[in-house]
Structures are given as C-alpha cells and as structure tokens.
Design an enzyme around this catalytic site. Structure first.
Site, mmCIF file in Angstrom:
data_model
loop_
_atom_site.group_PDB
_atom_site.id
_atom_site.type_symbol
_atom_site.label_atom_id
_atom_site.label_comp_id
_atom_site.label_asym_id
_atom_site.label_seq_id
_atom_site.Cartn_x
_atom_site.Cartn_y
_atom_site.Cartn_z
ATOM 1 N N SER A 130 0.383 1.213 5.809
ATOM 2 C CA SER A 130 1.342 0.409 5.057
ATOM 3 C C SER A 130 2.021 -0.589 5.997
ATOM 4 O O SER A 130 1.344 -1.341 6.685
ATOM 5 C CB SER A 130 2.332 1.330 4.344
ATOM 6 O OG SER A 130 3.082 0.624 3.391
ATOM 7 N N ASP B 246 -3.133 -0.697 -5.887
ATOM 8 C CA ASP B 246 -2.111 -0.963 -4.881
ATOM 9 C C ASP B 246 -1.901 -2.467 -4.776
ATOM 10 O O ASP B 246 -2.879 -3.214 -4.631
ATOM 11 C CB ASP B 246 -2.577 -0.399 -3.534
ATOM 12 C CG ASP B 246 -1.561 -0.573 -2.406
ATOM 13 O OD1 ASP B 246 -0.485 -1.150 -2.639
ATOM 14 O OD2 ASP B 246 -1.865 -0.128 -1.282
ATOM 15 N N HIS C 193 -1.142 3.413 -3.721
ATOM 16 C CA HIS C 193 -0.463 3.383 -2.429
ATOM 17 C C HIS C 193 0.192 4.738 -2.160
ATOM 18 O O HIS C 193 1.062 5.174 -2.904
ATOM 19 C CB HIS C 193 0.597 2.286 -2.427
ATOM 20 C CG HIS C 193 1.113 1.945 -1.069
ATOM 21 N ND1 HIS C 193 0.534 0.984 -0.269
ATOM 22 C CD2 HIS C 193 2.154 2.437 -0.346
ATOM 23 C CE1 HIS C 193 1.187 0.883 0.865
ATOM 24 N NE2 HIS C 193 2.185 1.761 0.842
#
Length: 312
Positions: A156, A253, A283
């Site tokens: 991320s 995502d 995600h």
C-alpha cells in the site's frame, strides 16, 4: 466480484475514517489490540527494537529487526515498509508479516517505523525509509548481512515508499538494491485511473480515503505539476536502471490500475517484472489469511523473494 471466501470478512472490516488522523491511529491501535501478535514459528527468530541514525542528520528512526536463528551470516536483508495511507501504521501493524517473511526467506528483516503525515509530510517518511536502507548497507558487516542482497518490501503506502526509495537510491548513487516487492502499491496522487474513479466505496480502501491520504502526505502541492517523482513514483518518466520488481494488485482496489501501469512502465524501461493481479480480491484482503487466494499470494510472493535473494 469479490471472491466467495473473502466475502464473509467484508462486514467485519473496520470502517476507516482519515478525517481525524489522531482518532484514526487510536482506532487502528484498538483493532491491533484484538489481533494475535504471535508469529508462527517465532521461536526461531531473534527480534530486537533499536534506534538507527536518520538520513543526513535527520531524527533517529525506530526499527525492528527480525533475524532467523538458523541461518548463517552473511544473510540477505529486506527493508520492510508498512502500509497505512502515509497516515497510520507502525511496527506492530507489520509484526507478524515481517516475522513470517524473515522465516520464509532466511533474510534479516528490518521493519521501519517511518514518520507519518500530516504531522510529517513528504519527504519525512521517504527520508526514514532511505535512511534505513543506508543503515543496512553501511552496517552490513556488523549486522551479518550480504550487502549485495538487500531488497525492499512494501504494501500500500509502504509499496509507494519502497518504489520511491528505489528511485532515490538509483539517482543518489545510494546502496544497491537487488529486488523490490511492491504489494498493492500507492503510487499516483493524480487519482485519474479507471479503478480509482470506480472504487469509491470498496472495502477497507477507497477513492475518498486516497484523496485524504495524498492531501496529508503532499499538502498544497498534491495533484500539481510540482509533485516530484520521489513523492509519487507513477509520475516518473525514466524507470531505467531500477531493480527487478514483483508487483501485486487486487481486482477490487482503487490502486489496481496504478500498480499495473507502473509494472508495465518498468517492463518498457527494461526492468524485469513479475506482475500478479489477483481476482476477487480487495485492498487488504490478505487479512483473510486462510482464503485460498491469500495463501496462494503469500506462497508466490515468498517464492519470488527467495529466488531474488538466493535462498530458494
């Protein structure tokens, strides 16, 4: 469509609210308190918290070292960068993952507790990640590390910071990096990809959260032509000379397309890339560790790391 094995956890996921970063961190800490911090096989690790020098006289950096006990020195090393939208996350949020990575790869893992936005906007977090990379390389002998086998790992926002660290190391003549592993990376502050526009209410991470994340990290320059490539690696037009990469993306995502686009740009620049787009995922769906798609993603990522580090 979300993988049927992942669907049951969607309703259990906490609603992230970044409008108040301090409250978001408190909620994150509360969530962590309810999770097990036990590393499977952790008895085979030596774990140590320490403070290391900051980049070029900057503040000291808090890190956590994970050293496999049954691996002879010199061993490879992984600089491990946590996620959290540049705003939340700490050493504890990556504790289990970092420890499992050390055990699976036979590498010394150094997890970085970088400074968080908005109190510490760009380039504070990047400086801390780069400082950690320099520390591992310069203290390789004392750490029992082979400086020719140092990798970056991030997920991320951590994936974005890892990619930026690789760019910075290339351009600054910094330590050699043998590999970069970027999971669901946050790379592009412009927020213009089809997946970013589509996933406005997706589980765990969505477009409104991405807007706040980048605003906190970049401040007034967000979205402008003033944003440097080290802040948003997707803006880089020259990706040549970067280390080989493994990039994973999740179907549902908002960050999906920027990860895929970055992988293609690396390939077009002559960088070796392994790209995995996992269907039915979202995600952070790796939190459902027993789901087959999560187990497969973990197996494949660890296999790629072992191959890159020469421990397979």
């Amino acid at each position: 469509m979300i993988d049927p094995e992942l669907q049951p956890i969607v309703d259990l996921l906490p609603a992230i609210d970044l409008s108040d970063p301090v409250a978001a961190r408190a909620g994150f800490a509360s969530m962590l308190a309810g999770l097990s911090m036990e590393i499977p096989g952790g008895e085979d690790l030596d774990i140590e918290d320490r403070m290391i020098p900051g980049r070029e006289g900057g503040p000291e950096i808090s890190v956590r070292l994970y050293r496999p006990r049954r691996v002879a020195s010199p061993m490879p090393a992984i600089v491990y960068v946590h996620g959290g939208g540049f705003v939340v996350g700490n050493l504890d949020s990556e504790h289990v993952g970092a420890g499992m990575t050390a055990l699976a790869t036979g590498a010394l893992v150094l997890s970085v507790d970088y400074r968080l936005a908005p109190e510490h906007p760009y380039p504070a977090g990047l400086d801390d990640c780069y400082g950690a990379l320099v520390y591992v390389a310069e203290d390789a002998e004392a750490l029992g590390v082979d400086r020719s086998r140092i990798a970056l790992h991030g997920a991320s926002a951590g994936g974005g910071l890892a990619a930026a660290t690789a760019l910075l190391a290339r351009d600054q003549g910094g330590p050699d990096i043998c590999f970069q592993m970027l999971h669901i990376p946050e790379l592009d502050d412009r927020l213009e990809t089809p997946s970013m526009k589509r996933f406005v209410d997706s589980p765990l991470w969505n477009q409104p959260l991405a807007v706040l994340s980048w605003r906190y990290y970049l401040g007034p320059m967000v979205g402008s032509d003033d944003v440097p490539v080290y802040a948003a690696p997707a803006r880089a037009t020259d990706l040549s000379g970067l280390p080989p990469a493994y990039i994973s993306t999740a179907e549902n995502d908002p960050l999906r397309d920027e990860g895929i686009t970055y992988a293609l740009a690396l390939l077009q620049a002559g960088v070796s890339v392994e790209l995995h787009q996992f269907p039915g995922t979202f995600h952070g769906s790796a939190l459902a560790a027993t789901a087959e798609v999560s187990r497969r993603a973990h197996r494949e990522a660890m296999a790629a790391l072992r191959l890159a580090l020469g421990t397979s």
